[in-house]
Enzyme design. Structure first.
Site, PDB file in Angstrom:
ATOM      1  N   CYS A 118     -10.917  19.789   1.765  1.00 41.49           N
ATOM      2  CA  CYS A 118     -10.522  19.083   1.999  1.00 41.49           C
ATOM      3  C   CYS A 118      -8.701  20.286   1.395  1.00 41.49           C
ATOM      4  O   CYS A 118      -8.031  19.826   0.476  1.00 41.49           O
ATOM      5  CB  CYS A 118     -10.093  17.867   1.072  1.00 41.49           C
ATOM      6  SG  CYS A 118     -11.858  17.234   1.087  1.00 41.49           S
ATOM      7  N   VAL A 119      -8.747  21.180   2.099  1.00 46.47           N
ATOM      8  CA  VAL A 119      -7.165  21.265   1.796  1.00 46.47           C
ATOM      9  C   VAL A 119      -6.987  21.975   3.005  1.00 46.47           C
ATOM     10  O   VAL A 119      -7.757  22.164   4.158  1.00 46.47           O
ATOM     11  CB  VAL A 119      -7.554  23.531   1.130  1.00 46.47           C
ATOM     12  CG1 VAL A 119      -7.738  22.521  -0.822  1.00 46.47           C
ATOM     13  CG2 VAL A 119      -8.239  23.640   1.129  1.00 46.47           C
TER      14      VAL A 119
END
Lengths: 105, 439
Positions: free
Chosen positions: A104-105
């Site tokens: 999740c980046v």
């Protein structure tokens, strides 16, 4: 694949703007990517963070934990987010020429 | 894109065969083409093009279904709009279902006849996953979770070192050497989970939650083996991989003998485990599963932690994560928390179950292929935020946090993005602070 153009220089990048070939990276490339994120001039702290990330990636094949960055650079966590508003991954790792980290980046 | 083979086609159709039942039949046969879904979609709103109407997604899955499973579709496909599963269909499915959908479910809510559009998107993604067409970047994230135990490939040593470092910082902050971050302790009430991006790059939210647990005097632990709350296989559509990841969490809860599994602020992590896992694991939980949002509200409501809104003076707005709020119904807890922890709270419009997706859902954050579209749709969220005049955006989802950080930079919003735990931790009044105030 996409092309990122900064001040007349063109780079092959992935859809997120991370270098497709991390080995074309050098200090000039780092400064240019930083500029495209609104960091007009890299200061000593920016370089310290970027060099730690780059060294770690060259040795271990992945971006370091932010703890490593803080402890090796002596820069406090909150200041890292101020120096790189996009954070250690999309901000600092991209300037350091790494491929985009997963998750999740 | 890899060529389609007969074997692949059979694998894709097997997904539909497996799903055939009243639910699938209802949703592939009910769209009345009214077009109401169009305006509900963030993609269509930014680019009003037929391609982005959610009904197109319904149509492509339905037309493949008709071609192979309905009599008229088999014999007179040209009259029924039935479509063969060929290279062109696959290419369109990949772009529509992976590349043009955040699985936010807003179209479901606005559908005039109640078609579960998101369910059909997931079914279509499951077909593509079986056939081997998951976008490479998304699959890499799933592979990392399966091969290393977390979706960022963090080693146990790095994880433990980070938690020890955060523990020292916590002890310094609360001025108490007994403030700890327990690891792998058995028989605690709570096993807490994390999104791997927290230990890797954004640990302020771990510190915040540890401070809350400390203030509440909670009996809790983190697992070093299975702490990852995410399940990207939910996005890729690969059922077996999704099961494997969810089963690990169930096994770890049992191994640590904890009573409550508290899910970190993560929309899809909550949905894929709490609400979907019992379906794909075909068994209920033998322990409680709750989100940290509910837990934080519980601590405040029951007086287990003391909070003071005066400590958060800035104007705060709230972004409701789609999976948590629209799909999961967690709507009031975050508002209750903010009403107790910040001085100035303003809602954005629309909000709650009708809120607009940040643009990062559905696995979009990991799929570089569609980055340009993702950042274009985030302009809608940027407008919403700007109108609130807030300087802080709170959101109980790490995936949304990352998308909002990028939106903040790209659209020059000049706001701070925070999790709820961070806001609560900033508002906490510790017992020793009380004593100082009284004396």
């Amino acid at each position: 694949m996409a092309i990122l153009e900064i001040e007349g220089r063109k780079f092959d990048v992935d859809g997120d703007g991370f270098l497709s070939d991390p080995y074309i990276w050098d200090d000039d490339v780092a400064s240019l990517i930083a500029k495209s994120d609104g960091i007009d001039s890299m200061n000593e702290k920016h370089w310290s963070i970027v060099n730690i990330i780059r060294k770690h990636w060259e040795e271990k094949g992945m971006a370091p934990m932010v703890r490593t960055i803080c402890q090796e650079s002596g820069i406090r966590l909150r200041e890292i987010y101020e120096l790189f508003p996009l954070g250690p991954a999309r901000g600092a790792c991209r300037v350091a020429g790494l491929p985009k980290p997963d998750g999740c980046v | 894109m890899e060529k389609l083979t007969d074997e692949k086609i059979q694998k894709g159709l097997e997904v539909l065969r497996r799903e055939v039942g009243s639910k699938l039949l209802t949703h592939v046969n009910s769209c009345v083409h009214c077009g109401l879904c169009a305006e509900s979609c963030v993609y269509y709103n930014v680019e009003p093009n037929e391609h982005f109407v959610p009904a197109k997604k319904v149509d492509i899955v339905s037309s493949v279904y008709r071609r192979y499973y309905s009599t008229t579709g088999k014999f007179i496909p040209w009259l029924t709009g039935a479509r063969k599963l060929d290279d062109a269909t696959i290419e369109e499915m990949v772009d529509l279902l992976y590349g043009s959908c955040t699985m936010c479910g807003r179209c479901n809510k606005h559908c005039s006849v109640g078609v579960d559009i998101e369910y059909l998107v997931r079914t279509g993604r499951a077909m593509l996953a079986e056939m081997g067409y998951v976008p490479e970047t998304l699959q890499k994230t799933v592979d990392a979770a399966i091969n290393t135990g977390n979706n960022m490939g963090i080693s146990t040593e790095d994880f433990v070192d980070t938690l020890k470092w955060l523990e020292e910082e916590l002890q310094f902050e609360v001025e108490d050497d007994n403030a700890i971050i327990p690891l792998d302790e058995k028989g605690k009430d709570i096993m807490y989970t994390l999104n791997p991006r927290e230990p890797k790059f954004f640990p302020l939210s771990i510190s915040a939650m540890a401070k809350v647990f400390y203030a509440a005097g909670e009996s809790w632990t983190l697992s070093t083996k299975m702490y990852d709350v995410t399940n990207y296989a939910y996005f890729s559509g690969n059922l077996e991989e999704g099961q494997l990841i969810a089963q690990r969490m169930v096994d770890e809860m049992k191994s640590l003998k904890a009573n409550r599994c508290i899910l970190a602020e993560c929309g899809h992590g909550t949905r894929s485990f709490r609400w979907e896992a019992p379906n794909y694991l075909e068994q209920g939980f033998s322990f409680e599963v709750e989100t940290s949002v509910e837990l934080l509200a519980e601590y405040i409501r029951e007086g287990r932690i003391k909070v003071d809104p005066e400590k958060n003076q800035e104007i705060v707005t709230l972004h409701d994560p789609c999976n948590l709020t629209r799909s999961g119904g967690i709507l009031e807890e975050q508002r209750y928390i903010l009403s107790k922890c910040v001085k100035n709270f303003v809602e954005m419009t629309p909000k709650g179950t009708d809120n607009l997706c940040c643009g990062g859902g559905g696995g979009q954050l990991s799929m570089s292929e569609y980055n340009e579209r993702r950042m274009r749709i985030s302009g809608l969220k940027a407008d919403q935020i700007r109108k609130t005049e807030a300087s802080v955006v709170a959101t109980p989802c790490h995936n949304c946090v990352d998308q909002l950080i990028q939106t903040n930079a790209a659209y020059k919003l000049n706001v701070k993005i925070k999790t709820l735990a961070e806001i609560v931790a900033d508002a906490i009044v510790l017992d020793n602070e009380n004593e100082e105030n009284i004396s």
